[in-house]
Write a protein that holds these residues in place. Structure first.
Motif, PDB file in Angstrom:
ATOM      1  N   LYS A  37       7.606 -56.060  12.065  1.00 32.36           N
ATOM      2  CA  LYS A  37       6.173 -55.835  12.212  1.00 32.36           C
ATOM      3  C   LYS A  37       5.724 -54.565  11.490  1.00 32.36           C
ATOM      4  O   LYS A  37       4.667 -54.526  10.865  1.00 32.36           O
ATOM      5  CB  LYS A  37       5.805 -55.733  13.690  1.00 32.36           C
ATOM      6  N   LYS A  38       6.544 -53.516  11.563  1.00 28.60           N
ATOM      7  CA  LYS A  38       6.162 -52.270  10.900  1.00 28.60           C
ATOM      8  C   LYS A  38       7.405 -51.398  10.706  1.00 28.60           C
ATOM      9  O   LYS A  38       8.472 -51.634  11.280  1.00 28.60           O
ATOM     10  CB  LYS A  38       5.116 -51.512  11.710  1.00 28.60           C
ATOM     11  N   ASN A  40       8.488 -47.046  10.102  1.00 24.54           N
ATOM     12  CA  ASN A  40       8.021 -45.663  10.074  1.00 24.54           C
ATOM     13  C   ASN A  40       9.239 -44.734  10.019  1.00 24.54           C
ATOM     14  O   ASN A  40      10.137 -44.829  10.860  1.00 24.54           O
ATOM     15  CB  ASN A  40       7.184 -45.334  11.306  1.00 24.54           C
ATOM     16  N   HIS A  66      10.154 -44.990   5.573  1.00 26.67           N
ATOM     17  CA  HIS A  66       9.060 -45.955   5.646  1.00 26.67           C
ATOM     18  C   HIS A  66       7.718 -45.260   5.901  1.00 26.67           C
ATOM     19  O   HIS A  66       7.631 -44.289   6.645  1.00 26.67           O
ATOM     20  CB  HIS A  66       9.316 -46.971   6.763  1.00 26.67           C
ATOM     21  N   ASN A  67       6.689 -45.816   5.245  1.00 27.44           N
ATOM     22  CA  ASN A  67       5.312 -45.369   5.481  1.00 27.44           C
ATOM     23  C   ASN A  67       5.144 -43.879   5.220  1.00 27.44           C
ATOM     24  O   ASN A  67       4.442 -43.169   5.958  1.00 27.44           O
ATOM     25  CB  ASN A  67       4.907 -45.704   6.933  1.00 27.44           C
TER      26      ASN A  67
END
Length: 425
Positions: A37-38, A40, A66-67
């Motif tokens: 889903k995501k 970080n 990430h991100n």
């Protein structure tokens, strides 16, 4: 993992195998893929709310974590001006100059959209420049899914137990010559027979698609000398190693200068990208200057250029490779110690930001060595680590990666799960 399972079933009805790239299917580790889903920092979060310390990092593309806020902001800022123009933009010049300053052998650069595009274009250029058709690749090295590369390639085909691929005309086979990684005699024997007909030798200077396999001392230097002797172009596929193993790639680390270099992954900051480049006299054979045709509607896309330039400038400014190298050494040395006290036969290959675990006591230098390792033990280890919240590459034929965001907290937790997993093996 209920939602991941349901999504996998839904995906399987519309996407072949339920995935858009084969190794994501977790085929050889007896698991279903996890739907993310995501992400970080050092972590991934799946659709069921589970978190994982990520050692896949988009197969090496994510080096800062990430991100990352600077890359995210670069993407947002660029998108405000438009998505794609199919026309030149200033940022293409900026990232080209940035890459060339970090990898001086790339005197001219052509941006493309993937590593596969970069390598297939480099081979076409080598053939057009030399007016010769054959080329040498190495068993287990993966250079994308173009027809002439899928012969004893690495990564996905090896993971799935497919030595080649159907759909490839037999006529391609005669021009692709196979040598053994880290075996210079295999190169010499091919050159003695076909030397005058070979356009180039393409190699991953550090193999990353049959696990992380380092070149033996002098191996790359000897290949460079043979290429010069036989008037053959040397192509370094640095799609994985470029800006990961050092600021100037593997060619800087091993002090070997190729004629052409292919890049991908990190130069896009996580977005789809590729590039190839090299000596000016060779690159000027690319259209529109020369007769070697190559094109792409989205090549040099301003958003990808912005993300990539942000990533490269951060690497250049912060000098992060020493930090990542130290993290890699710390993790690997502790895993080796834990294997020893738990009586687990284990060999680990590693270099800055890359590592691979092989369940064998023998040092791994080639595809033949990998095939002698214990794959069933790897499967069980992977499953135990995944349940413990550690996301490793789901194949013994893939490298795992460390990002700048992996700090002591993540490394110590990883080592705790490694120790528990070893005790269960």
């Amino acid at each position: 993992m209920t939602q991941s399972h349901d999504l996998y079933l839904a995906a399987s009805r519309i996407i072949p195998g339920g995935v858009n790239s084969p190794v994501r299917a977790f085929t050889t580790v007896n698991e279903n893929p996890i739907f993310i889903k995501k992400g970080n920092g050092a972590y991934l979060f799946d659709v069921d709310g589970n978190s994982y310390i990520d050692y896949v990092n988009s197969w090496g593309a994510i080096i800062l974590g990430h991100n990352h806020p600077e890359i995210r902001q670069a993407i947002i800022s660029s998108s405000k001006h438009g998505i794609s123009f199919g026309a030149p933009t200033e940022i293409e010049i900026k990232i080209g100059n940035c890459i060339s300053s970090m990898i001086p052998s790339m005197e001219m650069i052509r941006m493309v959209n993937s590593g596969t595009e970069a390598t297939m274009s480099a081979i076409r250029l080598a053939r057009g420049y030399t007016k010769k058709n054959k080329f040498i690749k190495f068993s287990g090295c993966y250079h994308g899914h173009a027809d002439h590369f899928l012969i004893k390639s690495g990564s996905g085909p090896l993971t799935l137990g497919i030595p080649s691929s159907s759909g490839i005309p037999s006529s391609y086979l005669k021009n692709t010559l196979i040598c053994e990684f880290n075996n210079i005699d295999s190169v010499k024997s091919i050159l003695e027979v076909y030397g005058e007909d070979i356009a180039c030798i393409i190699i991953e200077p550090v193999a990353g698609n049959m696990g992380c396999i380092l070149p033996k001392e002098g191996f790359l230097t000897k290949i460079r000398k043979l290429c010069t002797e036989y008037n053959i172009l040397l192509v370094f596929d640095e799609v994985i190693t470029g800006f990961r193993v050092s600021l100037g790639g593997a060619q800087e680390l091993y002090n070997v200068k190729p004629d052409l270099t292919t890049l991908g992954k990190i130069i896009g900051g996580g977005l789809s990208i590729g590039a190839f480049g090299g000596k000016r006299e060779i690159m000027e054979h690319i259209s529109p200057l020369g007769k070697v045709y190559q094109a792409g509607t989205l090549s040099g896309n301003p958003i990808a250029m912005s993300a990539g330039l942000s990533c490269l400038e951060f690497l250049k400014r912060k000098k992060v490779h020493k930090l990542i190298s130290d993290k890699t050494e710390q993790l690997v040395n502790e895993i080796i110690y834990l294997a020893k006290i738990n009586n687990i036969p284990l060999s680990i290959n590693h270099i800055t930001g890359m590592f691979s675990l092989f369940f064998t006591e023998k040092k791994v230098y080639s595809l033949k060595d990998i095939r002698k390792s214990d794959f069933k033990k790897f499967q069980k280890f992977f499953s135990l680590m995944l349940k413990g919240g550690i996301y490793l590459a789901p194949s013994a034929y893939e490298a795992s990666f460390i990002s700048l965001s992996h700090n002591d907290l993540e490394i110590n937790k990883t080592l705790d799960i490694v120790n528990r997993s070893f005790k269960s093996l």
